[in-house]
Every structure is written in structure tokens, then in C-alpha cells.
Design an enzyme around this catalytic site. Structure first.
Site, PDB file in Angstrom:
ATOM      1  N   ASP A  95      36.462  46.376  40.409  1.00  0.00           N
ATOM      2  CA  ASP A  95      37.412  45.950  39.375  1.00  0.00           C
ATOM      3  C   ASP A  95      37.741  47.120  38.457  1.00  0.00           C
ATOM      4  O   ASP A  95      36.862  47.903  38.083  1.00  0.00           O
ATOM      5  CB  ASP A  95      36.821  44.803  38.553  1.00  0.00           C
ATOM      6  CG  ASP A  95      36.922  43.464  39.279  1.00  0.00           C
ATOM      7  OD1 ASP A  95      37.445  43.439  40.413  1.00  0.00           O
ATOM      8  OD2 ASP A  95      36.482  42.446  38.704  1.00  0.00           O
ATOM      9  N   ARG A 129      28.662  42.090  27.885  1.00  0.00           N
ATOM     10  CA  ARG A 129      28.743  40.767  28.500  1.00  0.00           C
ATOM     11  C   ARG A 129      27.475  40.542  29.319  1.00  0.00           C
ATOM     12  O   ARG A 129      26.717  41.473  29.582  1.00  0.00           O
ATOM     13  CB  ARG A 129      29.981  40.625  29.394  1.00  0.00           C
ATOM     14  CG  ARG A 129      30.017  41.568  30.579  1.00  0.00           C
ATOM     15  CD  ARG A 129      31.218  41.326  31.469  1.00  0.00           C
ATOM     16  NE  ARG A 129      31.192  40.018  32.087  1.00  0.00           N
ATOM     17  CZ  ARG A 129      32.126  39.579  32.942  1.00  0.00           C
ATOM     18  NH1 ARG A 129      33.155  40.364  33.242  1.00  0.00           N
ATOM     19  NH2 ARG A 129      32.041  38.387  33.479  1.00  0.00           N
ATOM     20  N   GLU A 180      37.850  32.749  43.202  1.00  0.00           N
ATOM     21  CA  GLU A 180      38.221  33.164  44.555  1.00  0.00           C
ATOM     22  C   GLU A 180      37.177  34.098  45.165  1.00  0.00           C
ATOM     23  O   GLU A 180      36.943  34.084  46.380  1.00  0.00           O
ATOM     24  CB  GLU A 180      39.601  33.841  44.541  1.00  0.00           C
ATOM     25  CG  GLU A 180      39.644  35.269  44.016  1.00  0.00           C
ATOM     26  CD  GLU A 180      39.246  35.423  42.557  1.00  0.00           C
ATOM     27  OE1 GLU A 180      38.635  36.467  42.223  1.00  0.00           O
ATOM     28  OE2 GLU A 180      39.546  34.527  41.762  1.00  0.00           O
ATOM     29  N   ASP A 181      36.523  34.906  44.322  1.00  0.00           N
ATOM     30  CA  ASP A 181      35.506  35.813  44.834  1.00  0.00           C
ATOM     31  C   ASP A 181      34.247  35.062  45.257  1.00  0.00           C
ATOM     32  O   ASP A 181      33.559  35.470  46.200  1.00  0.00           O
ATOM     33  CB  ASP A 181      35.167  36.890  43.801  1.00  0.00           C
ATOM     34  CG  ASP A 181      34.880  36.337  42.421  1.00  0.00           C
ATOM     35  OD1 ASP A 181      35.076  35.125  42.189  1.00  0.00           O
ATOM     36  OD2 ASP A 181      34.471  37.126  41.552  1.00  0.00           O
ATOM     37  N   HIS A 214      40.076  39.212  30.627  1.00  0.00           N
ATOM     38  CA  HIS A 214      39.401  38.841  31.858  1.00  0.00           C
ATOM     39  C   HIS A 214      39.975  37.539  32.372  1.00  0.00           C
ATOM     40  O   HIS A 214      40.080  36.555  31.646  1.00  0.00           O
ATOM     41  CB  HIS A 214      37.892  38.657  31.621  1.00  0.00           C
ATOM     42  CG  HIS A 214      37.121  39.934  31.760  1.00  0.00           C
ATOM     43  ND1 HIS A 214      36.985  40.584  32.961  1.00  0.00           N
ATOM     44  CD2 HIS A 214      36.451  40.666  30.845  1.00  0.00           C
ATOM     45  CE1 HIS A 214      36.250  41.681  32.771  1.00  0.00           C
ATOM     46  NE2 HIS A 214      35.930  41.751  31.500  1.00  0.00           N
TER      47      HIS A 214
END
Length: 408
Positions: A95, A129, A180-181, A214
């Protein structure tokens, strides 16, 4: 140029300035520029992302191809575009917000080559995070999704053997806007000839963006149910019904479905609350089993029972109890050799919820809150039940209490 070891697929949308460090981390890889290639896809950015990628491609020693396309609405489109162009033995989806550890590819490729495994997980840490932790206890040369905790990290940032993906025609679902991942990675785990874990070196830095862009933080609750449904359907299509399927279903239930019935529910309108129940009930009708239920904590099991029965009134009371973090009493039924958590509606005749919904499994229980049932708790009987249900430490405390008559 011959076949590279790794194709790094970078899907980028409005990625500045994070993209700068992301690409620097690829150039810093100890594996060397001659063993990598980059396929970078600008998904309709307007912040200079595409221009920066083109300048990087012109200057970098790493062979880099840049595709600029109209915005696809999610991360699947750019990843699929990059995957089609990949030539490496392995593919890594990076990413544009995140960055790699310096030796990530060297260690991950070596692990895959040494063991012949099709997927390699490299240790992930969060930057501003959270990040998954339970799967990084030690290196695993060869494992699978049933023998480890890897099901709790389903992000796409893994090293995948490209031949596995092409053989099964695997791509990211472009109809999903979140999760989706998780669908893609779970399928890869299940189809893989072995999975490896690099746990002794930080391979990936998962960055929390300051601008809140995000994709996982955006979108309506309906998208979460779409994701849960897709994950469950994938598992069901590849794993026959039984304990192994149940063990995997825990993941979409706990990570994707249950948060929709957490404290946030209390702040939402009755229309949304009822709509969430309508979306969840078909999933529970299709996949809920006693084996799956046993893999959950009692309060999770109770919330989903209320959902499955369409009891919004009960559900809201249970959610409020969980929000307030009230410690429930522990009811030890000596005759049944079973411990229960006395959560809301426990043994309430009007509610009619079966005792098994409240069965204690791995919760942290306090022996001081025990309520004895089934007559005077003989020491040996209670100690045996407690050891099986509560674990050695708490069972010793139960044993010390077992000779005491319960308070009137």
C-alpha cells in the site's frame, strides 16, 4: 532482464506525501534492485501522485512501470491491474501509505524458497495505528491456516507465489469496497501448498494516515456485511462443513460481523438497528453452528443469539451491559461440570435463552465471583470442573474455595 524474484504492486490514490517513504523503502531493500520490479498504478489521483511515480520510474534503478487510470473506487482495481502486469516469481502488494523493513524481501523470499511455500507473512507493526500481534510469536517455516493464528491477518501485504495466483485465476473482487483483501488472502491460504511466517524481523510498517483517508475507515455499515458475506462464502466454498470450517468462520464473525453489534449500535436509529439484524440473520442461518459458537466468548455468543432471534430489545440490553464492562457472576454448576457467565437474561424464563449460550470458555474469570450450584460443591468435583473450564491458575483458587459452604 530475466524474471525478477519479486514484483511489487503499488496501488496509489491521493498518496502524497506517504508515497515518498513507501518508494524509498523499496529502494532500500537488501535483496537488490536487480531482483525486483515495481508496477505502480495511480488510481485517478489529483494530488501529484501520478507525476511523482513517473519521476521515480525515470530515475530509479528498479525497473518500474507506471499505469495511470481513472479512479476505480477501491483498492481492488489497481491491484488487479498490477497483478496482470507482474512478471516476478512472487508478488507483493504494497500500500502506498505504508513502508517496508529493509530486509523484508530478502528474508521472505528466502523463507519461501527454502520451504517451497506459496504464501509468506512478514511481521507487521503499526505506526499511529494498531496491527495484528498473535501470529508473530515465532518463525514458522511451514504451517497452514488451521494450525496457526494467520487467519487473524488477512490484509493483502503478503508475499504470494505468482504461479499460485495464476493457476487459480485469483484476483481481488472489485464489487467489494472493504474487506476485499480478506477474501483474497483467505483463499490464498486455503489453496496454498504451505504458508511461512517471518516473525523475528519487522517486514512491514502499517501507517495510520493523519488525513483519515484509509478506505477501511470510510463507507457505510452495509459494506461490512457485504465483506462478512463474501468471506463466509469463500470459506464455505473451499472447506467442507465441520470443525475446520467452524474454526475459520470465527474470523469474519469476530472481526467483521460482531463490531456492528457493539456499543456503536446504541447510538444508531432503530431503523439502522433493525436493518443490521436483517442483514446478519441470513448469514447466521447459513453458517451458525454449535462448533462456531464454542469458538466465541459468552457475550459474543449471546449478542449473536439475540440477532438470530430478531430480538432487538434483548440485544440492546446485552450491548449496554458489555459497554459498561460489568463483570458478570460465574455460575459453576457442579452437577453438569459446567461454568456459566450470568450475563443479561441468564435463566430468565421469559427470555428462554438456552444455558449453552452462556457457557464460559476462555474468559478471564474471577473465582471470587463464583456462585455454586448443584448442592454442596465437593472439593474434588469442583476442582476437576474448574481445571477443565477455567485453567490451572483459577482452578487453584476455586479449589481453595470449594470446601466453603456458599453464602446464604
Amino acid at each position: 532482464m530475466g524474471e525478477p524474484d519479486v514484483t511489487v504492486v503499488i496501488g496509489a490514490y491521493e498518496a502524497m506525501p506517504y508515497l515518498v517513504r513507501c518508494l524509498e523503502s523499496v529502494e532500500a531493500q537488501s535483496i537488490g534492485a536487480d531482483r525486483m520490479e515495481i508496477v505502480a498504478v495511480d488510481d485517478g489521483s489529483t494530488d501529484g501522485t501520478g507525476e511523482y511515480l513517473e519521476r521515480f520510474a525515470a530515475e530509479s534503478k528498479i525497473p518500474t512501470r507506471v499505469v495511470r487510470q481513472e479512479n476505480s473506487g477501491g483498492p481492488s482495481g489497481p491491484r488487479n491491474t498490477g497483478l496482470k502486469m507482474a512478471r516476478g516469481r512472487y508478488v507483493f502488494f504494497l500500500d502506498a501509505d505504508d513502508y517496508l523493513g529493509d530486509e523484508a524481501f530478502e528474508r521472505m523470499v528466502a523463507m519461501a524458497d527454502r520451504n517451497g511455500t506459496d504464501v509468506v507473512l512478514g511481521k507487521v507493526v503499526g505506526v499511529n495505528r494498531g496491527a495484528p500481534k498473535s501470529m508473530w510469536a515465532r518463525n514458522l517455516e511451514r504451517t497452514d491456516v488451521f494450525s496457526s493464528n494467520i487467519k487473524f491477518t488477512l490484509s493483502a501485504q503478503k508475499l504470494f507465489r505468482r504461479e499460485l495466483l495464476t493457476r487459480h485465476g485469483m484476483t481481488f473482487r472489485e464489487d467489494l469496497r472493504t474487506g476485499e483483501d480478506a477474501v483474497f488472502t483467505m483463499e490464498a491460504y486455503l489453496r496454498a501448498d504451505g504458508v511461512s511466517v517471518v516473525a523475528d524481523h519487522v517486514c512491514y510498517h502499517l501507517v495510520g494516515r493523519d488525513d483519515g483517508k484509509h478506505v477501511t475507515k470510510s463507507g457505510s455499515y452495509v459494506l461490512r456485511f457485504d465483506s462478512a458475506r463474501a468471506q463466509m462464502e469463500t470459506i464455505a466454498s473451499l472447506v467442507p462443513a465441520g470443525p475446520r470450517r467452524d474454526s475459520l468462520m470465527v474470523r469474519p464473525v469476530v472481526v467483521t460481523l460482531l463490531p456492528q453489534f457493539g456499543p456503536v449500535l446504541l447510538k444508531q436509529s432503530e431503523r439502522i438497528q433493525r436493518h443490521k439484524i436483517e442483514l446478519a440473520r441470513p448469514l447466521l442461518d447459513a453458517y451458525w453452528t454449535r462448533g462456531l459458537a464454542r469458538g466465541l466468548r459468552a457475550h459474543e455468543r449471546l449478542r449473536l443469539h439475540c440477532v438470530s432471534q430478531g430480538r432487538l430489545d434483548q440485544l440492546l440490553d446485552v450491548v449496554a451491559f458489555v459497554r459498561d464492562k460489568k463483570p458478570p457472576k460465574v455460575v459453576l454448576d457442579a452437577r453438569r461440570r459446567t461454568a456459566y457467565l450470568a450475563l443479561p437474561f441468564f435463566r430468565d424464563p421469559a427470555a428462554g435463552i438456552p444455558d449453552r449460550v452462556y457457557a464460559a470458555t476462555r474468559e478471564t474469570l474471577s473465582a471470587a465471583d463464583l456462585v455454586w450450584e448443584g448442592g454442596l460443591p465437593w472439593r474434588s468435583r469442583v476442582r476437576g470442573a474448574a481445571r477443565r473450564l477455567l485453567g490451572p491458575r483459577l482452578s487453584r483458587r476455586v479449589g481453595r474455595l470449594a470446601g466453603r459452604r456458599p453464602a446464604a
